[in-house]
Design a protein around this motif. Structure first.
Motif, PDB file in Angstrom:
ATOM      1  N   PRO A 163     -22.019   3.572  -5.528  1.00 39.57           N
ATOM      2  CA  PRO A 163     -22.306   4.092  -6.871  1.00 39.57           C
ATOM      3  C   PRO A 163     -21.062   4.663  -7.546  1.00 39.57           C
ATOM      4  CG  PRO A 163     -23.947   4.848  -5.284  1.00 39.57           C
ATOM      5  CD  PRO A 163     -22.839   4.217  -4.493  1.00 39.57           C
ATOM      6  N   SER A 164     -20.856   4.295  -8.797  1.00 43.96           N
ATOM      7  CA  SER A 164     -19.702   4.813  -9.537  1.00 43.96           C
ATOM      8  C   SER A 164     -19.803   6.323  -9.737  1.00 43.96           C
ATOM      9  CB  SER A 164     -19.593   4.110 -10.893  1.00 43.96           C
ATOM     10  OG  SER A 164     -20.783   4.305 -11.654  1.00 43.96           O
ATOM     11  N   SER A 165     -21.024   6.851  -9.696  1.00 48.51           N
ATOM     12  CA  SER A 165     -21.242   8.285  -9.916  1.00 48.51           C
ATOM     13  C   SER A 165     -20.620   9.137  -8.806  1.00 48.51           C
ATOM     14  CB  SER A 165     -22.738   8.584 -10.001  1.00 48.51           C
ATOM     15  OG  SER A 165     -23.397   8.215  -8.799  1.00 48.51           O
ATOM     16  N   TRP A 166     -20.353   8.533  -7.636  1.00 51.08           N
ATOM     17  CA  TRP A 166     -19.750   9.300  -6.562  1.00 51.08           C
ATOM     18  C   TRP A 166     -18.307   9.674  -6.887  1.00 51.08           C
ATOM     19  CZ3 TRP A 166     -21.465   6.174  -1.595  1.00 51.08           C
ATOM     20  CH2 TRP A 166     -22.845   6.367  -1.408  1.00 51.08           C
ATOM     21  N   GLY A 167     -17.621   8.773  -7.586  1.00 51.34           N
ATOM     22  CA  GLY A 167     -16.240   9.035  -7.954  1.00 51.34           C
ATOM     23  C   GLY A 167     -15.411   9.446  -6.749  1.00 51.34           C
ATOM     24  N   GLU A 168     -14.681  10.535  -6.891  1.00 50.86           N
ATOM     25  CA  GLU A 168     -13.850  11.028  -5.801  1.00 50.86           C
ATOM     26  C   GLU A 168     -14.566  12.096  -4.969  1.00 50.86           C
ATOM     27  OE1 GLU A 168     -10.172  12.347  -7.419  1.00 50.86           O
ATOM     28  OE2 GLU A 168      -9.545  10.343  -8.082  1.00 50.86           O
TER      29      GLU A 168
END
Length: 213
Positions: free
Chosen positions: A38-43
């Protein structure tokens, strides 16, 4: 705590990662396919990509962990072959042993009995249906749990029957078949929340509680 999650990009696994982050844990997510992260996890999440046969990647993911969570589930695809999750679970536990990680939280179905539980109509039905219609998946789930339960780790296995894609209800029945009233449906969000809560809770140490809404 530093928590490594296997099956992290699955329907329940990704929700479990989110729950762990909400609870303030530091999360490493192990996934097979980078495109499903998921892109929402990011860093916020350290991601390790690898197959369950990749012992080097699994060791890397577990390095520095205080606990391991597995949201791995057997595929019900009739084209699926073999039992890769059995060997994968063995690889996880070997890595846990190597790194001195004791706490493990996994997931299963009532086809697997709690060590102090007697078979009931629901557990027998669950086992019959799985053996009859999903024999490969049944072999994989029971094989995974056998490795877990026979280990010397501080394990908990969260069992459920009918996961639903419904909002979190914050209302759970938790217990054991034969002594407690456990229903069938349960939201994936509630499964994730309960699983995440077990990481630093010893109430179900070396037990396999069943949950439902």
């Amino acid at each position: 705590m530093n928590v490594t999650v296997f099956g992290a990009t699955g329907a329940i696994g990704s929700l479990t990662v989110d729950e762990l982050l909400t609870r303030g844990h530091i999360v490493t997510a192990y996934a097979r396919n980078v495109t499903k992260v998921p892109s929402s996890w990011g860093e916020k999440v350290r991601v390790v990509i690898g197959e369950m046969s990749n012992t080097e990647a699994i060791n890397s993911a577990i390095t520095g962990a205080d606990a391991v969570v597995s949201a791995l589930g057997a595929s019900i695809d009739r084209k699926a072959q073999g039992t890769p999750l059995i060997d994968g679970t063995r690889n996880i536990f070997d890595a846990m042993q190597n790194h001195g990680v004791s706490r493990f939280v996994g997931q299963a179905t009532p086809s697997v009995l709690d060590p102090q539980e007697k078979s009931t109509f629901i557990t027998r039905l669950s086992t019959f249906m799985a053996r009859t219609f999903m024999p490969r998946a049944y072999e994989e789930i029971t094989g995974m749990c056998r490795i877990i339960m026979e280990s010397d780790r501080d394990w908990t296995i969260v069992r459920f029957l009918a996961p639903k894609h419904t909002p979190r209800q914050n209302r759970l029945r938790v217990g054991f078949f034969g002594t407690d009233k456990i229903g069938f449906p349960v939201s994936r969000a509630d499964i994730a929340a309960f699983t995440a809560a077990q990481v630093d809770d010893a109430i179900y140490l070396r037990r396999a509680p069943a949950i439902s809404n």
